[in-house]
Design an enzyme around this catalytic site. Structure first.
Site, PDB file in Angstrom:
ATOM      1  N   GLU A 222      71.398 -13.202  76.701  1.00  0.00           N
ATOM      2  CA  GLU A 222      71.018 -13.924  75.482  1.00  0.00           C
ATOM      3  C   GLU A 222      71.828 -15.198  75.239  1.00  0.00           C
ATOM      4  O   GLU A 222      72.483 -15.341  74.197  1.00  0.00           O
ATOM      5  CB  GLU A 222      71.097 -12.990  74.270  1.00  0.00           C
ATOM      6  CG  GLU A 222      70.141 -11.828  74.374  1.00  0.00           C
ATOM      7  CD  GLU A 222      70.040 -11.018  73.083  1.00  0.00           C
ATOM      8  OE1 GLU A 222      70.957 -11.129  72.245  1.00  0.00           O
ATOM      9  OE2 GLU A 222      69.051 -10.293  72.915  1.00  0.00           O
ATOM     10  N   GLU A 342      64.372  -6.798  77.303  1.00  0.00           N
ATOM     11  CA  GLU A 342      64.800  -5.961  76.174  1.00  0.00           C
ATOM     12  C   GLU A 342      63.686  -5.925  75.143  1.00  0.00           C
ATOM     13  O   GLU A 342      63.115  -6.972  74.815  1.00  0.00           O
ATOM     14  CB  GLU A 342      66.058  -6.508  75.485  1.00  0.00           C
ATOM     15  CG  GLU A 342      67.350  -6.349  76.233  1.00  0.00           C
ATOM     16  CD  GLU A 342      68.562  -6.721  75.361  1.00  0.00           C
ATOM     17  OE1 GLU A 342      68.459  -6.604  74.117  1.00  0.00           O
ATOM     18  OE2 GLU A 342      69.587  -7.123  75.923  1.00  0.00           O
TER      19      GLU A 342
END
Length: 442
Positions: A222, A342
């Site tokens: 991320e 995810e």
């Protein structure tokens, strides 16, 4: 996204003293267990490298779509004898569900059970724990997507690198984002990456860069660079680091680890992004995923983190639209596979019921299945996160033990079976346990 606010420290040893005979028995048991593991590893599953051709993954010339999951905790729990069995339990249970790839951390920078104690200095016992994870995955026939650093603070992350440079008097700035532009920190990270890629597994004898058990590498979990909303700083870092990795390892796939936000110059920033702030994170899905050194695109899905006021119905509509948009990008613009590495729904939502998470999983799986059925770029998905029993203290508000709830287990295995049918039983053979799971579930 690491959702764990704090991790409980599980340290072996409770001050008890054993009689000499009892202690000898324990040692003997541990030695026999070691020998038994060594024998088992000689019978490991045969795996081939996963490749990419256009917007598809291929294994032995056959299309490959992933039903995967996240267990970020593998290496951390492999360090100690009393938690190590959880890795095998999770992998074996996943294999019985027909899951094929697990995403997990190959980093822990200066934290508890740290792999990298300081720049260029590693804890060999923790490295052996990672060796163990890879060997166990190989034994179970499961591949691993290994992430190399965290944008967040958990397990050290880019903050730790910045602190190291600052403490050594070579850091340009105390800003976390200096991770991306500080020359000293870039050297730290390159040295770390080279050490990981060229590591020779002490159990299998195979260098990581030569091991097909590893599905691929993820540059950073991320990434965000909010001090440069233009995205130029992060883009330069991605291009430099992905080129560096490919010079050492050209056998494995490589992805960035993006959440999937569109940047300030993208026309989709207003129509697809969850909210206005997403365009100002210093990232851009298309631009970041475009370099030739990046083999597939990665996206995350957290509707209840990105929206606080939407109804469940509104969130699920967003999820479908979000996925379709990125799959379309993979097919028409990037010409690369797209993986949703995810996805999760929090159980802290007001009025939460497990059936809501089931509905969320169904939407994600249905979009992947439709893409796979049409040979599209939607190459797979990874639930955040799966655990085994007895790990409540390591859970967050997204994690599940997938076999504890019958309906959830059915939804996951049904997805496996639908993908297997598309493969014609090639990559995911419909035999043995899978035959029993998939019988009558098409």
């Amino acid at each position: 996204m690491v959702k764990i606010a704090s991790r409980y420290r599980m340290v072996g040893g409770n001050g008890l003293f054993f009689p000499v005979l009892g202690f000898a028995s324990v040692v003997a048991f541990m030695y026999m267990s070691y020998l038994r593991h060594s024998v088992n590893y000689q019978n490991h599953a045969t795996l081939s490298f996963v490749g990419a051709n256009g917007s598809h993954f291929l294994v032995d010339g056959k299309l490959f779509y992933v039903n995967g999951w996240n267990s970020y905790w593998f290496m951390d729990h492999a360090v100690h004898d009393h938690t190590r069995p959880r890795i095998r339990s999770m992998l074996q249970a996943a294999a019985k569900m027909g899951l094929t790839v697990s995403r997990t951390w190959a980093f822990n920078d200066g934290d508890y059970n740290a792999l990298q104690l300081s720049p260029g200095h590693f804890d060999e016992s923790v490295f052996k724990a990672l060796d163990f994870v890879i060997a166990e995955a190989r034994e179970a026939g499961i591949r691993l997507l290994l992430s190399l650093v965290n944008n967040l603070d958990a397990y050290g992350g880019k903050t730790r690198y910045v602190k190291w440079a600052w403490s050594e008097g070579v850091g340009l700035s105390s800003s976390n984002d200096s991770f991306f532009y500080d020359p000293s920190i870039r050297i730290y990270f390159k040295n770390y990456v080279k050490t990981i890629l060229t590591r020779k597994n002490t159990i299998t004898g195979i260098q990581y860069r030569d091991d097909p058990t590893i599905f691929g590498w993820e540059l950073i979990n991320e990434p965000r660079c909010v001090t440069d909303p233009s995205g130029d700083t992060l883009q330069e870092w991605l291009e430099e680091m992905s080129t560096f990795i490919k010079q050492i390892d050209n056998k494995h796939l490589l992805t960035v680890g993006l959440e999937g936000f569109y940047g300030p110059k993208s026309p989709k920033r207003k129509t697809v992004n969850p909210e206005f702030w997403a365009a100002d994170m210093g990232v851009d899905f298309i631009r970041n995923s475009a370099p030739s050194t990046i083999d597939f695109a990665s996206v995350h899905i957290y509707p209840d983190q990105w929206f606080k006021k939407k109804s469940l119905e509104g969130k699920l509509k967003f999820v479908a639209d979000w996925m379709h948009s990125h799959i379309e990008d993979g097919e028409r613009v990037l010409k690369k596979p797209v993986m949703f590495t995810e996805f999760g729904l929090s159980d802290l939502n007001k009025g939460f019921d497990p059936s809501q998470r089931d509905e969320f999983y169904k939407v994600v799986f249905d979009v992947i299945y439709e893409s796979a059925k049409n040979k599209g770029a939607g190459a797979g998905s990874f639930a955040w996160q799966f655990l085994v029993e007895g790990m409540d203290e390591f859970n967050d508000d997204f994690g599940i033990v997938p076999w504890k709830r019958a309906e959830t287990y059915k939804i996951i295995t049904r997805h496996t079976c639908r993908l297997a049918k598309i493969h014609g039983g090639g990559v995911i053979p419909i035999t043995g346990n899978m035959k029993d799971i998939c019988n009558g579930r098409w």
